[in-house]
Design a protein around this motif. Sequence first.
Motif, PDB file in Angstrom:
ATOM      1  N   PRO A 111       0.748  -1.253   0.132  1.00 32.13           N
ATOM      2  CA  PRO A 111       0.083  -0.152  -0.030  1.00 32.13           C
ATOM      3  C   PRO A 111       0.740   1.403  -0.131  1.00 32.13           C
ATOM      4  CG  PRO A 111      -0.046  -0.841   2.098  1.00 32.13           C
ATOM      5  CD  PRO A 111       0.661  -1.919   1.162  1.00 32.13           C
ATOM      6  N   SER A 112       0.433   2.121  -0.606  1.00 32.80           N
ATOM      7  CA  SER A 112       1.435   3.316  -0.650  1.00 32.80           C
ATOM      8  C   SER A 112       1.311   4.144   0.549  1.00 32.80           C
ATOM      9  CB  SER A 112       0.211   4.419  -1.619  1.00 32.80           C
ATOM     10  OG  SER A 112       1.088   5.711  -1.712  1.00 32.80           O
ATOM     11  N   LYS A 113       2.407   4.708   0.728  1.00 32.70           N
ATOM     12  CA  LYS A 113       2.544   5.597   1.993  1.00 32.70           C
ATOM     13  C   LYS A 113       2.356   7.205   1.666  1.00 32.70           C
ATOM     14  CE  LYS A 113       5.546   2.238   4.502  1.00 32.70           C
ATOM     15  NZ  LYS A 113       6.510   2.143   5.066  1.00 32.70           N
ATOM     16  N   GLU A 114       1.952   7.542   0.371  1.00 30.70           N
ATOM     17  CA  GLU A 114       1.801   8.887   0.162  1.00 30.70           C
ATOM     18  C   GLU A 114       0.178   9.069  -0.025  1.00 30.70           C
ATOM     19  OE1 GLU A 114       5.146  10.066  -3.242  1.00 30.70           O
ATOM     20  OE2 GLU A 114       3.441   9.408  -3.839  1.00 30.70           O
ATOM     21  N   ILE A 115      -0.173  10.545   0.194  1.00 31.52           N
ATOM     22  CA  ILE A 115      -1.429  11.053  -0.378  1.00 31.52           C
ATOM     23  C   ILE A 115      -1.538  11.209  -1.532  1.00 31.52           C
ATOM     24  CG2 ILE A 115      -3.260  12.677   0.368  1.00 31.52           C
ATOM     25  CD1 ILE A 115      -2.164  12.615   3.455  1.00 31.52           C
ATOM     26  N   VAL A 262      14.793  -7.865   9.454  1.00 30.66           N
ATOM     27  CA  VAL A 262      14.226  -6.623  10.300  1.00 30.66           C
ATOM     28  C   VAL A 262      13.984  -5.474   9.307  1.00 30.66           C
ATOM     29  CG1 VAL A 262      14.678  -5.075  12.214  1.00 30.66           C
ATOM     30  CG2 VAL A 262      15.838  -7.414  12.216  1.00 30.66           C
ATOM     31  N   PRO A 263      12.874  -4.843   9.567  1.00 32.20           N
ATOM     32  CA  PRO A 263      12.607  -3.604   8.744  1.00 32.20           C
ATOM     33  C   PRO A 263      13.845  -2.520   8.575  1.00 32.20           C
ATOM     34  CG  PRO A 263      10.643  -3.995  10.089  1.00 32.20           C
ATOM     35  CD  PRO A 263      11.828  -5.081  10.677  1.00 32.20           C
ATOM     36  N   VAL A 264      14.446  -2.599   7.452  1.00 31.35           N
ATOM     37  CA  VAL A 264      15.800  -1.567   7.284  1.00 31.35           C
ATOM     38  C   VAL A 264      15.320  -0.381   7.808  1.00 31.35           C
ATOM     39  CG1 VAL A 264      17.302  -0.907   5.615  1.00 31.35           C
ATOM     40  CG2 VAL A 264      16.203  -2.977   5.130  1.00 31.35           C
ATOM     41  N   THR A 265      14.330   0.300   7.707  1.00 30.64           N
ATOM     42  CA  THR A 265      14.129   1.660   8.375  1.00 30.64           C
ATOM     43  C   THR A 265      14.263   1.558   9.695  1.00 30.64           C
ATOM     44  OG1 THR A 265      11.870   1.078   8.468  1.00 30.64           O
ATOM     45  CG2 THR A 265      12.284   2.401   6.589  1.00 30.64           C
ATOM     46  N   GLU A 266      14.010   0.620  10.436  1.00 35.90           N
ATOM     47  CA  GLU A 266      14.198   0.644  11.923  1.00 35.90           C
ATOM     48  C   GLU A 266      15.670   0.500  12.318  1.00 35.90           C
ATOM     49  OE1 GLU A 266      12.074  -2.448  14.235  1.00 35.90           O
ATOM     50  OE2 GLU A 266      10.129  -1.956  13.361  1.00 35.90           O
ATOM     51  N   LEU A 267      16.407   0.009  11.681  1.00 35.79           N
ATOM     52  CA  LEU A 267      17.868  -0.227  11.697  1.00 35.79           C
ATOM     53  C   LEU A 267      18.548   1.111  11.297  1.00 35.79           C
ATOM     54  CD1 LEU A 267      18.595  -3.849   9.959  1.00 35.79           C
ATOM     55  CD2 LEU A 267      18.113  -3.230  12.453  1.00 35.79           C
ATOM     56  N   VAL A 268      17.884   1.885  10.448  1.00 41.15           N
ATOM     57  CA  VAL A 268      18.589   3.068  10.125  1.00 41.15           C
ATOM     58  C   VAL A 268      18.137   4.053  11.167  1.00 41.15           C
ATOM     59  CG1 VAL A 268      18.709   4.941   8.756  1.00 41.15           C
ATOM     60  CG2 VAL A 268      18.548   2.798   7.399  1.00 41.15           C
ATOM     61  N   ALA A 269      16.997   4.034  11.714  1.00 44.55           N
ATOM     62  CA  ALA A 269      16.651   5.036  12.899  1.00 44.55           C
ATOM     63  C   ALA A 269      17.463   4.584  14.286  1.00 44.55           C
ATOM     64  CB  ALA A 269      15.139   4.707  13.193  1.00 44.55           C
ATOM     65  N   TRP A 270      17.700   3.264  14.496  1.00 48.42           N
ATOM     66  CA  TRP A 270      18.585   3.000  15.637  1.00 48.42           C
ATOM     67  C   TRP A 270      19.860   3.495  15.606  1.00 48.42           C
ATOM     68  CZ3 TRP A 270      16.752  -2.860  15.661  1.00 48.42           C
ATOM     69  CH2 TRP A 270      15.391  -2.995  16.172  1.00 48.42           C
ATOM     70  N   ALA A 323      15.632   3.560   2.277  1.00 50.22           N
ATOM     71  CA  ALA A 323      15.630   2.380   2.948  1.00 50.22           C
ATOM     72  C   ALA A 323      14.059   1.755   3.008  1.00 50.22           C
ATOM     73  CB  ALA A 323      15.818   2.702   4.580  1.00 50.22           C
ATOM     74  N   GLU A 324      13.114   2.422   2.458  1.00 52.36           N
ATOM     75  CA  GLU A 324      11.837   1.898   2.373  1.00 52.36           C
ATOM     76  C   GLU A 324      11.791   0.447   1.278  1.00 52.36           C
ATOM     77  OE1 GLU A 324       9.189   2.553   4.147  1.00 52.36           O
ATOM     78  OE2 GLU A 324       9.240   4.517   5.084  1.00 52.36           O
ATOM     79  N   LEU A 327      17.050  -2.753  -2.711  1.00 55.99           N
ATOM     80  CA  LEU A 327      16.736  -3.652  -3.545  1.00 55.99           C
ATOM     81  C   LEU A 327      17.403  -4.903  -3.016  1.00 55.99           C
ATOM     82  CD1 LEU A 327      18.931  -1.936  -6.588  1.00 55.99           C
ATOM     83  CD2 LEU A 327      16.427  -2.443  -6.449  1.00 55.99           C
ATOM     84  N   SER A 328      18.269  -4.936  -1.852  1.00 57.69           N
ATOM     85  CA  SER A 328      18.540  -6.257  -1.147  1.00 57.69           C
ATOM     86  C   SER A 328      18.878  -5.723   0.076  1.00 57.69           C
ATOM     87  CB  SER A 328      19.871  -6.790  -1.428  1.00 57.69           C
ATOM     88  OG  SER A 328      20.536  -7.801  -0.716  1.00 57.69           O
ATOM     89  N   ALA A 329      18.015  -6.116   1.407  1.00 57.08           N
ATOM     90  CA  ALA A 329      18.249  -5.695   2.596  1.00 57.08           C
ATOM     91  C   ALA A 329      19.422  -6.103   3.161  1.00 57.08           C
ATOM     92  CB  ALA A 329      17.045  -6.368   3.415  1.00 57.08           C
ATOM     93  N   ARG A 330      20.002  -7.304   2.850  1.00 62.01           N
ATOM     94  CA  ARG A 330      21.250  -7.902   3.511  1.00 62.01           C
ATOM     95  C   ARG A 330      22.580  -6.855   2.888  1.00 62.01           C
ATOM     96  NH1 ARG A 330      25.378 -10.885   2.012  1.00 62.01           N
ATOM     97  NH2 ARG A 330      24.516 -11.217   0.099  1.00 62.01           N
ATOM     98  N   LEU A 331      22.382  -6.638   1.609  1.00 58.98           N
ATOM     99  CA  LEU A 331      23.697  -5.742   1.059  1.00 58.98           C
ATOM    100  C   LEU A 331      23.434  -4.362   1.600  1.00 58.98           C
ATOM    101  CD1 LEU A 331      23.709  -7.024  -2.489  1.00 58.98           C
ATOM    102  CD2 LEU A 331      25.231  -7.376  -0.690  1.00 58.98           C
ATOM    103  N   PHE A 332      22.082  -3.844   1.844  1.00 56.90           N
ATOM    104  CA  PHE A 332      21.948  -2.461   2.606  1.00 56.90           C
ATOM    105  C   PHE A 332      22.633  -2.455   3.881  1.00 56.90           C
ATOM    106  CE2 PHE A 332      19.813   0.787   4.482  1.00 56.90           C
ATOM    107  CZ  PHE A 332      19.345   1.900   3.781  1.00 56.90           C
TER     108      PHE A 332
END
Length: 348
Positions: A111-115, A262-270, A323-324, A327-332
């Motif tokens: 689902p879109s995260k935009e309005i 693990v959601p990559v956005t969470e890791l970036v925030a941490w 991060a949303e 292409l590859s969570a592991r490589l990111f």
Amino acid sequence: MTDALYPWQSTPWQQLQQLKQRLPHAILFHGPEGIGKTAFAERFAQSLLCQSPDALGHACGACDSCGWFAQYNHPDYRRVRPEALEDEASEAEDGAEAGEGKKSGKASKTPSKEIKIDQIRALADFMNISTHRQGMRVVLLYPAEALNTAAANALLKTLEEPPPHTMFLLVSNSLERLLPTILSRCRKFALAMPSAEQALAWLSEQGVKDGDVWLAEQGGAPLAAHAAAESGSRETMDEFLQLLVRPGVDGALRGAERLQKVPVTELVAWLQRWLYDVFSLKLSGRIRYYPRYQKELATLAGQADVSRLLGALKSLNERRAIAEHPLSARLFIEDMLLSYSTLFAARA
């Protein structure tokens, strides 16, 4: 929708009542994420539509209007939000456990995260019909920074020539991400972070253990702290922070393999919060997010260079933007942790 204001919202609510004597056509509620701004705006929307609000401006909760509002089918009320939030809310309203960052679990497209502009255009029919009982109509839009460019421009046209008896309530975590022209057409209403005492007392009432730890890690935002505590992420977070305590190539490679789900956005925030603490400790001797790691952070601060820390924080902001959908969570994750380890390699 909450049944009552959060304890830290009583004073802002009293201040908001003063606007009722001369209501603007649009109010923009803004402040840090995770403090209950949307719930506050919903309470205000309900009070505007209520047939018998009390002396303090609260909705009565008993009239027909309040009944429709509670079921989200009030004929004079519309919520505009991204599809992703619609899915989360649907799960919560169906009895699923509510929480930030929950996934739908459906196999359909993400689902879109935009309005989107279609959501703004859809308001035209709503605003062109007579209001129920000749009252007011209310549009609640959140988060306002989720408006894409086309939707923002379409909303701007409506705000420039607002329909009669229509109130727009916008909620934003980031004013700097909104068009200046939209900002100029809204009455801004700031909602501040609650005091640590208020936040901790509320977390205790919710049964959150180690509330001070969760609250610090979420920058003082009590709702974000509660959601994090309920998410069951403590073990994963501690595993990630241990990688940051001992930066190195081997740890980065192993950690990326273990944490790729693990959601990559969470890791970036941490990591952003961790580097902020390293930077803050080096310059001012203060820690905001991870006080229980003071010793480890102090060691890293002694090894790091200020200019390289600034560069790393800037780089993480850029990483967060992509991060949303890596292409590859592991490589990111691997690249992020390897870049982090270079901050300390020269002096370690």
